[in-house]
Structures are given as structure tokens and as C-alpha cells.
Write a protein that holds these residues in place. Sequence first.
Motif, PDB file in Angstrom:
ATOM      1  N   PHE A  88       6.199   2.967  -8.423  1.00  0.00           N
ATOM      2  CA  PHE A  88       5.279   1.854  -7.894  1.00  0.00           C
ATOM      3  C   PHE A  88       3.647   2.140  -8.270  1.00  0.00           C
ATOM      4  CE2 PHE A  88       8.443   2.270  -4.137  1.00  0.00           C
ATOM      5  CZ  PHE A  88       8.713   1.438  -4.204  1.00  0.00           C
ATOM      6  N   LEU A  89       3.507   1.268  -9.065  1.00  0.00           N
ATOM      7  CA  LEU A  89       2.093   1.249 -10.112  1.00  0.00           C
ATOM      8  C   LEU A  89       0.886   1.686  -8.338  1.00  0.00           C
ATOM      9  CD1 LEU A  89       1.684  -1.161 -11.940  1.00  0.00           C
ATOM     10  CD2 LEU A  89       2.121   1.185 -12.695  1.00  0.00           C
ATOM     11  N   SER A  90       1.019   0.502  -7.492  1.00  0.00           N
ATOM     12  CA  SER A  90       0.419   1.024  -6.175  1.00  0.00           C
ATOM     13  C   SER A  90       1.276   1.665  -4.574  1.00  0.00           C
ATOM     14  CB  SER A  90      -0.252  -0.341  -5.629  1.00  0.00           C
ATOM     15  OG  SER A  90      -0.960   0.013  -4.332  1.00  0.00           O
ATOM     16  N   LYS A  91       1.613   2.637  -4.580  1.00  0.00           N
ATOM     17  CA  LYS A  91       2.308   3.508  -3.257  1.00  0.00           C
ATOM     18  C   LYS A  91       1.979   2.788  -2.005  1.00  0.00           C
ATOM     19  CE  LYS A  91       3.192   7.502  -5.546  1.00  0.00           C
ATOM     20  NZ  LYS A  91       3.233   9.210  -5.825  1.00  0.00           N
ATOM     21  N   ARG A  92       0.095   2.482  -2.375  1.00  0.00           N
ATOM     22  CA  ARG A  92      -0.172   1.809  -0.911  1.00  0.00           C
ATOM     23  C   ARG A  92      -0.198   0.678  -0.443  1.00  0.00           C
ATOM     24  NH1 ARG A  92      -6.688   3.543  -1.082  1.00  0.00           N
ATOM     25  NH2 ARG A  92      -5.433   6.102  -0.801  1.00  0.00           N
ATOM     26  N   GLY A  93      -0.257   0.437  -1.711  1.00  0.00           N
ATOM     27  CA  GLY A  93       0.715  -1.163  -1.035  1.00  0.00           C
ATOM     28  C   GLY A  93       2.083  -1.612  -1.235  1.00  0.00           C
ATOM     29  N   ALA A  94       2.873  -0.311  -1.473  1.00  0.00           N
ATOM     30  CA  ALA A  94       4.595  -0.200  -1.943  1.00  0.00           C
ATOM     31  C   ALA A  94       4.583   0.087   0.063  1.00  0.00           C
ATOM     32  CB  ALA A  94       4.698   0.153  -2.420  1.00  0.00           C
ATOM     33  N   ARG A  95       3.750   0.858   0.665  1.00  0.00           N
ATOM     34  CA  ARG A  95       4.391   1.953   2.059  1.00  0.00           C
ATOM     35  C   ARG A  95       4.174   0.430   3.048  1.00  0.00           C
ATOM     36  NH1 ARG A  95       5.048   6.659   3.245  1.00  0.00           N
ATOM     37  NH2 ARG A  95       5.701   7.545   5.105  1.00  0.00           N
ATOM     38  N   PRO A  96       3.587  -0.106   3.264  1.00  0.00           N
ATOM     39  CA  PRO A  96       3.820  -0.770   5.044  1.00  0.00           C
ATOM     40  C   PRO A  96       4.725  -2.232   4.523  1.00  0.00           C
ATOM     41  CG  PRO A  96       1.337  -1.557   3.694  1.00  0.00           C
ATOM     42  CD  PRO A  96       2.016  -0.463   2.839  1.00  0.00           C
ATOM     43  N   ILE A  97       5.148  -2.418   3.015  1.00  0.00           N
ATOM     44  CA  ILE A  97       6.440  -4.045   2.747  1.00  0.00           C
ATOM     45  C   ILE A  97       7.746  -2.508   3.261  1.00  0.00           C
ATOM     46  CG2 ILE A  97       7.365  -4.475   0.951  1.00  0.00           C
ATOM     47  CD1 ILE A  97       4.596  -5.574  -0.384  1.00  0.00           C
ATOM     48  N   LEU A  98       7.632  -1.179   2.302  1.00  0.00           N
ATOM     49  CA  LEU A  98       8.583  -0.155   3.026  1.00  0.00           C
ATOM     50  C   LEU A  98       9.127  -0.348   4.164  1.00  0.00           C
ATOM     51  CD1 LEU A  98       8.500   1.832   0.001  1.00  0.00           C
ATOM     52  CD2 LEU A  98       9.767  -0.172  -0.073  1.00  0.00           C
ATOM     53  N   ASP A  99       8.251   0.137   4.882  1.00  0.00           N
ATOM     54  CA  ASP A  99       8.178   0.756   6.253  1.00  0.00           C
ATOM     55  C   ASP A  99       8.566  -0.857   7.094  1.00  0.00           C
ATOM     56  OD1 ASP A  99       6.982   3.097   6.468  1.00  0.00           O
ATOM     57  OD2 ASP A  99       5.574   2.826   6.556  1.00  0.00           O
ATOM     58  N   ALA A 100       8.217  -2.258   6.262  1.00  0.00           N
ATOM     59  CA  ALA A 100       8.780  -3.293   7.391  1.00  0.00           C
ATOM     60  C   ALA A 100      10.271  -3.041   7.320  1.00  0.00           C
ATOM     61  CB  ALA A 100       7.871  -4.237   7.506  1.00  0.00           C
ATOM     62  N   TYR A 101      10.819  -3.683   5.915  1.00  0.00           N
ATOM     63  CA  TYR A 101      12.339  -3.150   5.572  1.00  0.00           C
ATOM     64  C   TYR A 101      13.119  -1.576   6.079  1.00  0.00           C
ATOM     65  CZ  TYR A 101      16.196  -3.635   3.044  1.00  0.00           C
ATOM     66  OH  TYR A 101      17.773  -3.491   2.083  1.00  0.00           O
ATOM     67  N   PHE A 102      12.526  -0.773   6.454  1.00  0.00           N
ATOM     68  CA  PHE A 102      13.403   0.371   7.075  1.00  0.00           C
ATOM     69  C   PHE A 102      13.397  -0.090   7.957  1.00  0.00           C
ATOM     70  CE2 PHE A 102      11.052   3.435   2.815  1.00  0.00           C
ATOM     71  CZ  PHE A 102      12.139   2.858   1.958  1.00  0.00           C
ATOM     72  N   ALA A 103      12.458  -0.382   9.081  1.00  0.00           N
ATOM     73  CA  ALA A 103      12.219  -0.806  10.907  1.00  0.00           C
ATOM     74  C   ALA A 103      13.399  -1.771  10.412  1.00  0.00           C
ATOM     75  CB  ALA A 103      10.842  -1.162  11.364  1.00  0.00           C
ATOM     76  N   LYS A 104      13.319  -2.232   9.585  1.00  0.00           N
ATOM     77  CA  LYS A 104      14.149  -4.068   9.347  1.00  0.00           C
ATOM     78  C   LYS A 104      15.377  -3.116  10.088  1.00  0.00           C
ATOM     79  CE  LYS A 104      15.050  -7.310   6.894  1.00  0.00           C
ATOM     80  NZ  LYS A 104      14.966  -7.964   6.013  1.00  0.00           N
ATOM     81  N   ILE A 105      15.770  -2.216   8.648  1.00  0.00           N
ATOM     82  CA  ILE A 105      17.582  -1.515   8.856  1.00  0.00           C
ATOM     83  C   ILE A 105      17.674  -1.516   9.530  1.00  0.00           C
ATOM     84  CG2 ILE A 105      17.945  -2.897   6.339  1.00  0.00           C
ATOM     85  CD1 ILE A 105      17.649  -0.196   5.496  1.00  0.00           C
ATOM     86  N   GLY A 106      16.942  -0.852  10.410  1.00  0.00           N
ATOM     87  CA  GLY A 106      17.019   0.972  10.899  1.00  0.00           C
ATOM     88  C   GLY A 106      17.360   1.929  10.731  1.00  0.00           C
ATOM     89  N   GLU A 107      16.667   2.262   9.390  1.00  0.00           N
ATOM     90  CA  GLU A 107      16.805   3.344   8.091  1.00  0.00           C
ATOM     91  C   GLU A 107      16.028   3.590   7.738  1.00  0.00           C
ATOM     92  OE1 GLU A 107      20.854   4.466   6.299  1.00  0.00           O
ATOM     93  OE2 GLU A 107      21.497   1.792   6.839  1.00  0.00           O
ATOM     94  N   PHE A 108      15.358   4.574   7.360  1.00  0.00           N
ATOM     95  CA  PHE A 108      14.619   5.794   6.495  1.00  0.00           C
ATOM     96  C   PHE A 108      15.324   6.688   5.427  1.00  0.00           C
ATOM     97  CE2 PHE A 108      12.474   3.551  10.644  1.00  0.00           C
ATOM     98  CZ  PHE A 108      11.915   2.998  10.000  1.00  0.00           C
ATOM     99  N   PRO A 109      14.135   7.187   4.876  1.00  0.00           N
ATOM    100  CA  PRO A 109      14.791   7.480   3.415  1.00  0.00           C
ATOM    101  C   PRO A 109      14.822   9.160   4.647  1.00  0.00           C
ATOM    102  CG  PRO A 109      12.956   6.280   2.753  1.00  0.00           C
ATOM    103  CD  PRO A 109      13.038   5.779   4.234  1.00  0.00           C
TER     104      PRO A 109
END
Length: 110
Positions: A88-109
Motif C-alpha cells: 500500500f502506498l498509504s498504510k495509514r489510509g488502508a488500515r481503517p478500510i482493512l479494519d472494517a473489512y476484517f471486522a465484517k468478515i470476522g477474521e483478522f491476519p
Amino acid sequence: MVQTNSIFRTAKPTEPRLRLNLPCTVNLSGSVREAIVYNISYSGFAVRLPEGQNNFCLAELKSVSIEDIAEFEVRTRWRKDTRIGFAFLSKRGARPILDAYFAKIGEFPT
């Protein structure tokens, strides 16, 4: 005797990843390539392209759109056969998007 200087590089620990099987679109200058995201972490992700679809110049890369997540601006970290790793060019920008996706599917890295 312990050898302290080696010609071999020590592998760096990698960030935890989540295995996925999500369609994505690699957006290039003037064209697109369909691919599958097969793993993702907070720093980037890896895709697998169909056979014969990896014949493009990575300098043409604009972004990657991952189905059900978002479109991300990325840079190429590595390329091998039909697989490409992106950061990701912007990890800071990607993090909240990924957090929301991971919470939605109930799995995290892990």
C-alpha cells in the motif's frame, strides 16, 4: 565457533497475513487485468493472475481494486510468474478500510 558475518541475508519476519480468494482488478494505463487476491496484510497483498495475463509492464500500474474492500494505490514489491506482491502506498489510509473489512468478515491476519 559462531560465525557473525555471513554472505547470506537473514530473512526478515513478515507481517501476519489473512488468506483470501477475492477477485480484483489491476488497473493499468489504458487497460485492466483481472486477478485473485490470495493473501492480505496491513502492509499489502498478493495476487495471482490467470496464465498469459502477466505480460504487462509494471510501470503502467495505477491502482488495484479489490472486490468488497476498496481501490488502493500500490507499488509493486515483487513479481514471480503469475503472482505479484503489492505494498500500500498509504498504510495509514488502508488500515481503517482493512479494519472494517476484517471486522465484517470476522477474521483478522494471524
